[in-house]
Design a protein around this motif. Structure first.
Motif, PDB file in Angstrom:
ATOM      1  N   PRO A  51       0.806  -1.219   0.000  1.00 28.22           N
ATOM      2  CA  PRO A  51       0.000   0.000   0.000  1.00 28.22           C
ATOM      3  C   PRO A  51       0.844   1.276   0.000  1.00 28.22           C
ATOM      4  N   ALA A 166      -2.056  -8.710   4.407  1.00 30.35           N
ATOM      5  CA  ALA A 166      -0.732  -9.305   4.613  1.00 30.35           C
ATOM      6  C   ALA A 166      -0.254  -9.106   6.056  1.00 30.35           C
ATOM      7  N   VAL A 167      -0.167  -7.864   6.484  1.00 31.89           N
ATOM      8  CA  VAL A 167       0.300  -7.580   7.848  1.00 31.89           C
ATOM      9  C   VAL A 167      -0.753  -8.022   8.861  1.00 31.89           C
ATOM     10  N   GLY A 187     -13.164  -6.338   5.061  1.00 34.71           N
ATOM     11  CA  GLY A 187     -14.130  -5.713   4.171  1.00 34.71           C
ATOM     12  C   GLY A 187     -15.197  -6.605   3.575  1.00 34.71           C
ATOM     13  N   LYS A 191     -14.002 -12.622   4.005  1.00 32.82           N
ATOM     14  CA  LYS A 191     -12.734 -12.340   4.697  1.00 32.82           C
ATOM     15  C   LYS A 191     -12.885 -12.536   6.201  1.00 32.82           C
ATOM     16  N   TYR A 207     -16.500  -4.108   8.230  1.00 30.63           N
ATOM     17  CA  TYR A 207     -16.690  -2.672   8.477  1.00 30.63           C
ATOM     18  C   TYR A 207     -17.677  -2.035   7.510  1.00 30.63           C
ATOM     19  N   ASN A 230      -4.167  -0.435  10.869  1.00 26.85           N
ATOM     20  CA  ASN A 230      -3.746  -0.474   9.467  1.00 26.85           C
ATOM     21  C   ASN A 230      -4.533   0.496   8.603  1.00 26.85           C
ATOM     22  N   CYS A 252       0.244   1.771  12.366  1.00 30.28           N
ATOM     23  CA  CYS A 252       1.039   1.069  11.354  1.00 30.28           C
ATOM     24  C   CYS A 252       0.814   1.658   9.971  1.00 30.28           C
ATOM     25  N   TYR A 258      -5.110   6.667   1.696  1.00 27.32           N
ATOM     26  CA  TYR A 258      -4.050   6.788   0.676  1.00 27.32           C
ATOM     27  C   TYR A 258      -4.556   7.298  -0.676  1.00 27.32           C
ATOM     28  N   PHE A 283       5.008   3.961  13.755  1.00 29.92           N
ATOM     29  CA  PHE A 283       6.290   3.266  13.522  1.00 29.92           C
ATOM     30  C   PHE A 283       6.423   2.850  12.062  1.00 29.92           C
ATOM     31  N   ALA A 285       8.529  -0.331   9.973  1.00 28.39           N
ATOM     32  CA  ALA A 285       9.211  -1.601  10.264  1.00 28.39           C
ATOM     33  C   ALA A 285      10.720  -1.394  10.311  1.00 28.39           C
ATOM     34  N   LEU A 329      -5.547  -2.274  -3.279  1.00 30.89           N
ATOM     35  CA  LEU A 329      -6.053  -1.071  -2.592  1.00 30.89           C
ATOM     36  C   LEU A 329      -7.569  -1.145  -2.415  1.00 30.89           C
ATOM     37  N   ASN A 333      -7.518  -8.525  -2.513  1.00 29.12           N
ATOM     38  CA  ASN A 333      -6.555  -9.539  -2.056  1.00 29.12           C
ATOM     39  C   ASN A 333      -6.975 -10.136  -0.723  1.00 29.12           C
TER      40      ASN A 333
HETATM   41  N1  LIG Z   1       4.578   0.862   9.265  1.00 26.07           N
HETATM   42  C1  LIG Z   1       5.171   0.042   8.408  1.00 26.07           C
HETATM   43  O1  LIG Z   1       6.392  -0.131   8.359  1.00 26.07           O
HETATM   44  C2  LIG Z   1       4.290  -0.738   7.462  1.00 26.07           C
HETATM   45  C3  LIG Z   1       4.802  -1.833   6.748  1.00 26.07           C
HETATM   46  C4  LIG Z   1       3.935  -2.553   5.913  1.00 26.07           C
HETATM   47  C5  LIG Z   1       2.605  -2.152   5.806  1.00 26.07           C
HETATM   48  N2  LIG Z   1       2.164  -1.072   6.496  1.00 26.07           N
HETATM   49  C6  LIG Z   1       0.768  -0.651   6.446  1.00 26.07           C
HETATM   50  O2  LIG Z   1      -0.021  -1.733   6.892  1.00 26.07           O
HETATM   51  C7  LIG Z   1      -1.290  -1.694   6.261  1.00 26.07           C
HETATM   52  C8  LIG Z   1      -1.569  -3.047   5.597  1.00 26.07           C
HETATM   53  O3  LIG Z   1      -0.581  -3.258   4.598  1.00 26.07           O
HETATM   54  P1  LIG Z   1      -0.501  -4.675   3.843  1.00 26.07           P
HETATM   55  O4  LIG Z   1       0.733  -4.656   3.038  1.00 26.07           O
HETATM   56  O5  LIG Z   1      -0.700  -5.731   4.848  1.00 26.07           O
HETATM   57  O6  LIG Z   1      -1.741  -4.595   2.851  1.00 26.07           O
HETATM   58  P2  LIG Z   1      -3.037  -5.534   2.862  1.00 26.07           P
HETATM   59  O7  LIG Z   1      -3.691  -5.381   4.193  1.00 26.07           O
HETATM   60  O8  LIG Z   1      -2.671  -6.876   2.397  1.00 26.07           O
HETATM   61  O9  LIG Z   1      -3.907  -4.875   1.727  1.00 26.07           O
HETATM   62  C9  LIG Z   1      -4.587  -3.695   1.940  1.00 26.07           C
HETATM   63  C10 LIG Z   1      -5.991  -3.981   2.533  1.00 26.07           C
HETATM   64  O10 LIG Z   1      -6.512  -2.789   3.070  1.00 26.07           O
HETATM   65  C11 LIG Z   1      -7.911  -2.898   3.128  1.00 26.07           C
HETATM   66  N3  LIG Z   1      -8.520  -1.596   2.839  1.00 26.07           N
HETATM   67  C12 LIG Z   1      -8.415  -0.852   1.703  1.00 26.07           C
HETATM   68  N4  LIG Z   1      -9.104   0.291   1.825  1.00 26.07           N
HETATM   69  C13 LIG Z   1      -9.689   0.269   3.054  1.00 26.07           C
HETATM   70  C14 LIG Z   1     -10.526   1.171   3.767  1.00 26.07           C
HETATM   71  N5  LIG Z   1     -10.930   2.339   3.239  1.00 26.07           N
HETATM   72  N6  LIG Z   1     -10.930   0.818   5.011  1.00 26.07           N
HETATM   73  C15 LIG Z   1     -10.541  -0.356   5.561  1.00 26.07           C
HETATM   74  N7  LIG Z   1      -9.742  -1.248   4.935  1.00 26.07           N
HETATM   75  C16 LIG Z   1      -9.315  -0.934   3.700  1.00 26.07           C
HETATM   76  C17 LIG Z   1      -8.321  -3.945   2.086  1.00 26.07           C
HETATM   77  O11 LIG Z   1      -8.923  -5.028   2.763  1.00 26.07           O
HETATM   78  P3  LIG Z   1     -10.511  -5.071   3.084  1.00 26.07           P
HETATM   79  O12 LIG Z   1     -11.132  -5.955   2.059  1.00 26.07           O
HETATM   80  O13 LIG Z   1     -10.544  -5.639   4.444  1.00 26.07           O
HETATM   81  O14 LIG Z   1     -11.008  -3.670   2.972  1.00 26.07           O
HETATM   82  C18 LIG Z   1      -6.994  -4.401   1.485  1.00 26.07           C
HETATM   83  O15 LIG Z   1      -6.949  -5.786   1.263  1.00 26.07           O
HETATM   84  C19 LIG Z   1      -1.252  -0.520   5.295  1.00 26.07           C
HETATM   85  O16 LIG Z   1      -1.810   0.610   5.915  1.00 26.07           O
HETATM   86  C20 LIG Z   1       0.235  -0.324   5.072  1.00 26.07           C
HETATM   87  O17 LIG Z   1       0.550   0.974   4.648  1.00 26.07           O
HETATM   88  C21 LIG Z   1       2.988  -0.362   7.323  1.00 26.07           C
END
Ligand SMILES: NC(=O)c1ccc[n+]([C@@H]2O[C@H](COP(=O)([O-])OP(=O)(O)OC[C@H]3O[C@@H](n4cnc5c(N)ncnc54)[C@H](OP(=O)(O)O)[C@@H]3O)[C@@H](O)[C@H]2O)c1
Length: 342
Positions: A51, A166-167, A187, A191, A207, A230, A252, A258, A283, A285, A329, A333
């Protein structure tokens, strides 16, 4: 080991406004360069879709530099060395590096650690692409977010948003492995079933079914102690309402924001942080790379014992990456989104 004379890469054709479109990406065929002294040529095999790449498509980027229009995108990827003129790397080595969104990558082995390839240990039970998922930054984010950032404590009731992603899917399982009551949101009903039945969450909600605050209050009638955020926005606001005194939030990501085209408003109930003595800590990672070895040892053990369910959503071929990215997004997935490169 031979390689082709050309490979493909994907460039940012235009900065998306709101949800990205396929026309914001351009697939281009380019010559495969020859490595010079100190360089390594890698044929990429699997790349990660994250993302945060969407944040980098905005002018100015964020904590990472913005992608440039007309230039290839980048991001985490694994591959095989096909030619090396750098000590420590030989054809056939498996490596991880940051030059994804292309089939071949030329890397400087003497660059700063973030920009140079790193060897990965691939064997019968460990695939290279696991380093983009449970054994990589994805897994470390879930692990460090719960344990180091939110200081998960015995008895904590834990809420995790984007719990089928994923996370999130790893965070749900790590919290369960540590004996916590876990609530996950996602969502769709499908799921939510995955999060409850396969990942082991105690309660879930979709949600999209109503007001997030009311849905969370119904799923956790006695409140929560830890929120792994997230999503941001309405989910963070709901969590602030439900958090008990001394509760903690690991900030996170904020995927709900976004694609926003207007400035995003903060939660209207942040005063709860004052009144309930909450801690909200953001934070990346990368702040916790010092935890990588310890985390990998524990995660390898869980994987060996089949205590972690690891789901992937795979797009086949670089040309399908833009569509898969847009789909991630949108929530198409489940688990980690990857592109298999040919
Ligand atoms: N801080 C760090 O170092 C770090 C590292 C990696 C990832 N992250 C963050 O962790 C989060 C998850 O990343 P990921 O790589 O694991 O992606 P992911 O969760 O595999 O994919 C994104 C998921 O977000 C959900 N989503 C999209 N729009 C949404 C909304 N408006 N409201 C609620 N859910 C929504 C979708 O699932 P639904 O079908 O459930 O909506 C989608 O499958 C992201 O915010 C990412 O930026 C942060």
């Amino acid at each position: 080991m031979g390689h082709e004379s050309t490979g493909r890469e994907i460039r940012l054709a235009a900065r998306p406004s709101g949800e990205p479109r396929e026309s914001d990406f351009e697939l281009v065929e380019v010559p495969v360069p020859e490595p010079q002294d100190g360089e390594v040529l890698v044929r990429n095999t699997w790349m990660s879709l994250d993302p945060a790449m969407r944040i980098r498509m905005h002018e100015g980027g964020s904590y990472m530099p913005a992608f440039e229009v007309g230039r290839p995108l980048d991001g985490a990827v694994v591959g095989e060395v096909v030619d090396s003129r750098a000590p420590g790397f030989a054809a056939g080595d498996s490596v991880i590096h940051r030059l994804g969104w292309r089939e071949y990558a030329l890397l400087d082995a003497n660059a700063p650690p973030r920009d140079r390839p790193a060897q990965i240990d691939v064997g019968d039970s460990t695939s290279a692409r696991a380093y983009l998922g449970p054994l990589g930054v994805t897994g470390l984010t879930a692990y460090a977010g719960l344990i180091d950032v939110a200081e998960m404590r015995e008895g904590d009731v834990v809420f995790i948003s984007a719990a089928a992603g994923a996370v999130g899917s790893l965070a749900v399982q790590i919290a369960k492995l540590r004996g916590h009551t876990v609530i996950g949101s996602a969502g769709s009903a499908e799921k939510c079933r995955f999060v409850a039945e396969e990942l082991g969450a105690d309660a879930t909600f979709c949600y999209r079914d109503g007001d997030v605050g009311q849905l969370l209050a119904a799923a956790a009638p006695d409140g929560i102690d830890l929120y792994f955020d997230n999503v941001g926005g309405d989910h963070l606001e709901a969590a602030l309402d439900s958090l008990r005194g001394g509760g903690r939030v690991a900030l996170c990501g904020a995927i709900g924001d976004y694609n926003a085209t207007e400035p995003v408003k903060g939660p209207s109930n942040l005063f709860h942080a004052v009144a309930k003595g909450l801690t909200l800590r953001g934070f990346l990672a990368r702040y916790y790379v010092h935890r990588m070895d310890e985390f990998r040892t524990e995660m390898r053990g869980w994987l060996r014992e089949d205590r972690i369910v690891y789901r992937e959503t795979v797009a086949d071929g670089l040309e399908r990456a833009p569509r898969a990215f847009i789909g991630m997004l949108r929530g198409e997935n489940t688990g980690k989104t990857l592109v298999k490169l040919r």
